[in-house]
Design a protein around this motif. Structure first.
Motif, PDB file in Angstrom:
ATOM      1  N   ALA A 147       0.865  -1.168   0.000  1.00  0.00           N
ATOM      2  CA  ALA A 147       0.000   0.000   0.000  1.00  0.00           C
ATOM      3  C   ALA A 147       0.911   1.229   0.000  1.00  0.00           C
ATOM      4  N   CYS A 148       0.418   2.322  -0.536  1.00  0.00           N
ATOM      5  CA  CYS A 148       1.164   3.575  -0.574  1.00  0.00           C
ATOM      6  C   CYS A 148       1.491   4.019   0.855  1.00  0.00           C
ATOM      7  N   ALA A 152      -0.385   1.675  14.608  1.00  0.00           N
ATOM      8  CA  ALA A 152       0.225   0.422  15.056  1.00  0.00           C
ATOM      9  C   ALA A 152       1.746   0.512  15.007  1.00  0.00           C
ATOM     10  N   TYR A 153       2.386  -0.134  15.991  1.00  0.00           N
ATOM     11  CA  TYR A 153       3.824  -0.386  15.907  1.00  0.00           C
ATOM     12  C   TYR A 153       3.991  -1.598  15.005  1.00  0.00           C
ATOM     13  N   ILE A 189      -1.315  -6.143   4.096  1.00  0.00           N
ATOM     14  CA  ILE A 189      -2.207  -7.228   4.510  1.00  0.00           C
ATOM     15  C   ILE A 189      -3.221  -6.711   5.525  1.00  0.00           C
ATOM     16  N   MET A 190      -2.758  -5.916   6.487  1.00  0.00           N
ATOM     17  CA  MET A 190      -3.660  -5.358   7.494  1.00  0.00           C
ATOM     18  C   MET A 190      -4.748  -4.499   6.855  1.00  0.00           C
ATOM     19  N   TYR A 249      -8.688  -5.176   6.738  1.00  0.00           N
ATOM     20  CA  TYR A 249      -9.582  -4.157   7.295  1.00  0.00           C
ATOM     21  C   TYR A 249     -10.726  -3.888   6.309  1.00  0.00           C
ATOM     22  N   ALA A 250     -10.376  -3.782   5.034  1.00  0.00           N
ATOM     23  CA  ALA A 250     -11.395  -3.524   4.011  1.00  0.00           C
ATOM     24  C   ALA A 250     -12.428  -4.637   3.990  1.00  0.00           C
TER      25      ALA A 250
END
Length: 193
Positions: free
Chosen positions: A84-85, A119-120, A181-182, A186-187
């Motif tokens: 992702a960007c 998030a870390y 991936i996160m 989420y989407a």
């Protein structure tokens, strides 16, 4: 830093060639009340922001692909990574950063972004907090070809993928980037597409 169970003894600069790598020696009081000295390395590259661009009408997402040296030396045969960007905040706030990075990397000038969480990403060694965003895009928002900043030698390829294909690429191992991936998950969980 307000933890009474941690006393920093020494911070030693190991490198400031690209970002800052320090060795931190500290005393830590365990749950039994005993103090023990430990040392850890901490890599400070600043905080960042990442965004998933999605189009409900076409059921597609915008991702990027670029060469990532750390993945290359750790088994990624080509070093190319689909992501992702994203970008570092530098001196911007997270929202300004992600708007700038989106246009620079993907060529889309987005009008509305939604922050979804922070998030870390690798808290055992990296200080970075990543701010996660999502935004809808439409074809008329495309203002440049994208590809990243030339002076940063990013050489980014912009990918528009069907959302279901992007999800499948997680299973096949074509997408291995954690932040991406996160966002894709989420989407799905929030029925963005």
């Amino acid at each position: 830093m307000n933890n009474p169970n941690v006393k920093i003894i020494e911070e030693k600069l190991l490198s400031d060639n690209w970002y800052t790598l320090k060795k931190i020696t500290f005393d830590y009081r365990n749950p039994a009340g005993q103090w023990a000295q430990q040392s850890r390395e901490s890599y400070d590259r600043g905080n960042g922001a990442v965004i998933l661009l999605y189009n409900r009408e076409s059921q597609a997402v915008i991702l990027t692909q670029q060469f990532r040296m750390p993945t290359y030396v750790n088994g990624n045969d080509t070093g190319m990574l689909i992501e992702a960007c994203a970008g570092l905040l530098d001196k911007d706030n997270a929202e300004d950063c992600i708007r700038r990075e989106t246009e620079e990397e993907t060529g889309y000038r987005i009008t509305h972004v939604q922050k979804i969480f922070e998030a870390y990403m690798s808290p055992g060694s990296v200080t970075e907090i990543l701010h996660f965003f999502v935004a809808e895009y439409h074809k008329d928002m495309k203002v440049t070809e994208g590809g990243g900043a030339e002076h940063e030698q990013e050489n980014i390829q912009v990918l528009e993928l069907p959302y279901q294909q992007a999800l499948h690429m997680i299973k096949t191992g074509e997408i291995k980037d954690g932040k991406t991936i996160m966002l894709l998950q989420y989407a799905k969980l929030n029925q963005l597409l």
